[in-house]
Design a protein around this motif. Structure first.
Motif, PDB file in Angstrom:
ATOM      1  N   ALA A   1       0.923  -0.971  -0.105  1.00  0.00           N
ATOM      2  CA  ALA A   1       0.153   0.081  -0.076  1.00  0.00           C
ATOM      3  C   ALA A   1       0.920   1.147   0.148  1.00  0.00           C
ATOM      4  O   ALA A   1       0.532   2.318  -0.719  1.00  0.00           O
ATOM      5  N   GLY A   2       1.890   1.161   0.640  1.00  0.00           N
ATOM      6  CA  GLY A   2       3.031   2.411   0.818  1.00  0.00           C
ATOM      7  C   GLY A   2       3.587   2.578  -0.438  1.00  0.00           C
ATOM      8  O   GLY A   2       3.725   3.887  -0.790  1.00  0.00           O
ATOM      9  N   LEU A   3       3.874   1.483  -1.302  1.00  0.00           N
ATOM     10  CA  LEU A   3       4.485   1.834  -2.488  1.00  0.00           C
ATOM     11  C   LEU A   3       3.482   2.062  -3.787  1.00  0.00           C
ATOM     12  O   LEU A   3       4.079   2.318  -4.653  1.00  0.00           O
ATOM     13  N   GLY A   4       2.044   2.065  -3.258  1.00  0.00           N
ATOM     14  CA  GLY A   4       1.208   2.379  -4.303  1.00  0.00           C
ATOM     15  C   GLY A   4       0.789   1.095  -5.228  1.00  0.00           C
ATOM     16  O   GLY A   4       0.105   1.578  -6.269  1.00  0.00           O
ATOM     17  N   GLY A   5       1.246  -0.170  -4.515  1.00  0.00           N
ATOM     18  CA  GLY A   5       0.694  -1.145  -5.612  1.00  0.00           C
ATOM     19  C   GLY A   5      -0.765  -1.483  -5.367  1.00  0.00           C
ATOM     20  O   GLY A   5      -1.382  -1.011  -4.461  1.00  0.00           O
ATOM     21  N   ARG A   6      -1.150  -2.193  -6.207  1.00  0.00           N
ATOM     22  CA  ARG A   6      -2.916  -2.760  -6.014  1.00  0.00           C
ATOM     23  C   ARG A   6      -2.946  -4.130  -5.557  1.00  0.00           C
ATOM     24  O   ARG A   6      -3.932  -4.589  -4.964  1.00  0.00           O
ATOM     25  N   VAL A   7      -1.714  -5.054  -5.824  1.00  0.00           N
ATOM     26  CA  VAL A   7      -2.012  -6.317  -5.560  1.00  0.00           C
ATOM     27  C   VAL A   7      -0.651  -7.050  -4.937  1.00  0.00           C
ATOM     28  O   VAL A   7       0.407  -6.595  -5.272  1.00  0.00           O
ATOM     29  N   LEU A   8      -0.942  -7.987  -4.088  1.00  0.00           N
ATOM     30  CA  LEU A   8      -0.035  -9.016  -3.471  1.00  0.00           C
ATOM     31  C   LEU A   8      -0.444 -10.383  -4.157  1.00  0.00           C
ATOM     32  O   LEU A   8      -1.286 -10.879  -4.129  1.00  0.00           O
ATOM     33  N   VAL A   9       0.521 -10.787  -4.606  1.00  0.00           N
ATOM     34  CA  VAL A   9       0.509 -12.303  -5.221  1.00  0.00           C
ATOM     35  C   VAL A   9       1.165 -13.440  -4.157  1.00  0.00           C
ATOM     36  O   VAL A   9       2.435 -13.329  -4.054  1.00  0.00           O
ATOM     37  N   HIS A  10       0.266 -14.234  -3.928  1.00  0.00           N
ATOM     38  CA  HIS A  10       0.923 -15.037  -2.586  1.00  0.00           C
ATOM     39  C   HIS A  10       1.209 -16.508  -3.274  1.00  0.00           C
ATOM     40  O   HIS A  10       0.375 -17.259  -3.523  1.00  0.00           O
ATOM     41  N   GLY A  11       2.472 -16.784  -3.550  1.00  0.00           N
ATOM     42  CA  GLY A  11       2.837 -18.141  -4.134  1.00  0.00           C
ATOM     43  C   GLY A  11       3.507 -18.856  -3.206  1.00  0.00           C
ATOM     44  O   GLY A  11       2.938 -19.719  -2.416  1.00  0.00           O
ATOM     45  N   SER A  12       4.752 -18.842  -3.227  1.00  0.00           N
ATOM     46  CA  SER A  12       5.765 -19.428  -1.938  1.00  0.00           C
ATOM     47  C   SER A  12       5.332 -20.794  -1.644  1.00  0.00           C
ATOM     48  O   SER A  12       4.687 -21.302  -0.393  1.00  0.00           O
ATOM     49  N   PRO A  13       5.306 -21.883  -2.738  1.00  0.00           N
ATOM     50  CA  PRO A  13       4.923 -23.351  -2.499  1.00  0.00           C
ATOM     51  C   PRO A  13       5.560 -23.735  -1.351  1.00  0.00           C
ATOM     52  O   PRO A  13       4.894 -24.649  -0.704  1.00  0.00           O
ATOM     53  N   ALA A  14       6.840 -23.728  -1.109  1.00  0.00           N
ATOM     54  CA  ALA A  14       7.511 -24.263   0.137  1.00  0.00           C
ATOM     55  C   ALA A  14       7.059 -24.170   1.371  1.00  0.00           C
ATOM     56  O   ALA A  14       7.132 -24.717   2.301  1.00  0.00           O
ATOM     57  N   GLN A  15       6.337 -22.989   1.529  1.00  0.00           N
ATOM     58  CA  GLN A  15       5.911 -22.531   2.686  1.00  0.00           C
ATOM     59  C   GLN A  15       4.492 -22.561   3.020  1.00  0.00           C
ATOM     60  O   GLN A  15       3.901 -21.953   3.713  1.00  0.00           O
ATOM     61  N   ARG A  16       3.623 -23.526   2.112  1.00  0.00           N
ATOM     62  CA  ARG A  16       2.407 -23.766   2.250  1.00  0.00           C
ATOM     63  C   ARG A  16       2.113 -25.242   2.179  1.00  0.00           C
ATOM     64  O   ARG A  16       1.303 -25.794   1.560  1.00  0.00           O
ATOM     65  N   LEU A  17       3.179 -26.090   2.757  1.00  0.00           N
ATOM     66  CA  LEU A  17       2.985 -27.483   2.496  1.00  0.00           C
ATOM     67  C   LEU A  17       1.963 -28.142   3.387  1.00  0.00           C
ATOM     68  O   LEU A  17       1.688 -27.610   4.551  1.00  0.00           O
ATOM     69  N   ARG A  18       1.106 -28.965   2.872  1.00  0.00           N
ATOM     70  CA  ARG A  18       0.188 -29.559   3.456  1.00  0.00           C
ATOM     71  C   ARG A  18       0.691 -30.583   4.700  1.00  0.00           C
ATOM     72  O   ARG A  18       1.295 -31.273   4.481  1.00  0.00           O
ATOM     73  N   PRO A  19       0.337 -30.369   5.886  1.00  0.00           N
ATOM     74  CA  PRO A  19       0.754 -31.189   6.914  1.00  0.00           C
ATOM     75  C   PRO A  19       0.286 -32.538   6.845  1.00  0.00           C
ATOM     76  O   PRO A  19      -0.747 -32.900   6.284  1.00  0.00           O
ATOM     77  N   GLU A  20       1.100 -33.528   7.256  1.00  0.00           N
ATOM     78  CA  GLU A  20       0.626 -34.887   7.210  1.00  0.00           C
ATOM     79  C   GLU A  20      -0.767 -35.165   7.870  1.00  0.00           C
ATOM     80  O   GLU A  20      -0.861 -34.818   8.982  1.00  0.00           O
ATOM     81  N   GLY A  21      -1.449 -35.921   7.273  1.00  0.00           N
ATOM     82  CA  GLY A  21      -2.669 -36.256   7.905  1.00  0.00           C
ATOM     83  C   GLY A  21      -3.769 -35.423   7.659  1.00  0.00           C
ATOM     84  O   GLY A  21      -4.910 -35.595   8.092  1.00  0.00           O
ATOM     85  N   LEU A  22      -3.576 -34.132   7.349  1.00  0.00           N
ATOM     86  CA  LEU A  22      -4.671 -33.295   7.339  1.00  0.00           C
ATOM     87  C   LEU A  22      -5.638 -33.235   6.043  1.00  0.00           C
ATOM     88  O   LEU A  22      -5.141 -33.322   4.824  1.00  0.00           O
ATOM     89  N   GLY A  23      -7.023 -33.443   6.056  1.00  0.00           N
ATOM     90  CA  GLY A  23      -7.806 -33.730   4.987  1.00  0.00           C
ATOM     91  C   GLY A  23      -8.207 -32.333   4.411  1.00  0.00           C
ATOM     92  O   GLY A  23      -7.781 -31.193   4.866  1.00  0.00           O
TER      93      GLY A  23
END
Length: 274
Positions: free
Chosen positions: A102-124
């Motif tokens: 917001a401070g930079l005047g941007g419009r959008v944030l894109v959340h990729g980062s696949p290694a930081q959203r791994l599914r925990p084992e056993g979570l349905g």
């Protein structure tokens, strides 16, 4: 005519300072830079208001603008949005990045980062969706307060949110107008082609907050064989209103030639008869 923003990390990796990155983007016809926060320093979420204003002046001084942020957690390998033990610290970083955008005047944030959203084992699936919705709800709230859009990016290499439909399900679960999903042409081209059909289906729903233009070979448009002659007209006919981020991960000769190839290909495709 569509607008394009250049993702800046390849230029930064070649050692170009931010003013030169902006100048290259302007000279090639881009409307702005889409910044990877890690290119701004080791703790971009903690930048002072003075530093944020300086960064914005540098880019705008070259006659373009900062359109948003992507690669949000690329410099935080221990972050996680799915591990309860690490989620609070990760959320604090992302809240800081929302403020930065917001401070930079941007419009959008894109959340990729696949290694930081791994599914925990056993979570349905149901439990995972509930956990993700709970994590992103306060981020959506902050984004809405600051007038930016936060997008979850479906990614081929992720084990959580791989398709646009899965991203849309999370959007519905979060239920906030500042939280959307997006279409990354490279990822979507690998998981659920044809991309042009995805655009024609999903853009009119209002679920899509951003578009990344890249080839399934991870180059810029024009560096592979993906059908941008179909993708670009789909964006035009659906009335896509926002800058499209050109996000190559590898170069053709160097980052500048790569960026030039991407926008030249997209502009040529705009002139393709439909």
């Amino acid at each position: 005519m569509l607008e394009y923003a250049l993702c800046n990390e390849l230029l930064a990796q070649e050692g170009l300072a931010l003013d030169r990155q902006a100048a290259v983007a302007r000279e090639l016809g881009y409307a702005g830079l889409e910044l990877a926060p890690a290119t701004l320093g080791p703790a971009p979420h903690q930048l002072s208001d003075r530093d944020v204003a300086r960064i914005r002046r540098i880019v705008e001084g070259e006659g373009i603008r900062i359109t948003g942020l992507h690669w949000l957690l690329s410099n935080v390998p221990d972050a996680s949005i799915t591990d309860p033990g690490r989620a609070a610290e990760t959320k604090a970083i992302l809240l800081g990045l929302i403020d930065l955008c917001a401070g930079l005047g941007g419009r959008v944030l894109v959340h990729g980062s696949p290694a930081q959203r791994l599914r925990p084992e056993g979570l349905g699936d149901t439990e995972l969706l509930e956990r993700l919705a709970g994590f992103f709800a306060p981020l959506a709230e902050r984004a809405g307060e600051l007038g930016v859009t936060y997008c979850i990016e479906p990614l081929a290499e992720a084990d959580t949110i791989r398709t646009v439909a899965e991203g849309a399900a999370l959007v519905e679960a979060v239920d906030h107008p500042a939280f959307r999903t997006m279409i990354d042409c490279s990822a979507a081209g690998q998981v659920e082609p044809p991309v042009a059909d995805l655009i024609r289906h999903w853009v009119p729903t209002g679920m899509i907050g951003h578009i990344h233009a890249n080839d399934t070979n991870r180059g810029a448009p024009g560096m592979g064989h993906d059908p941008f002659h179909d993708i670009v007209p789909a964006l035009t006919t659906t009335g896509w209103p926002h800058p499209i981020g050109v996000e190559p991960f590898r170069t053709l000769i160097d980052a500048t030639v790569t960026a030039a190839t991407g926008i030249a290909t997209l502009r040529a495709c705009e002139r393709t008869p439909t």
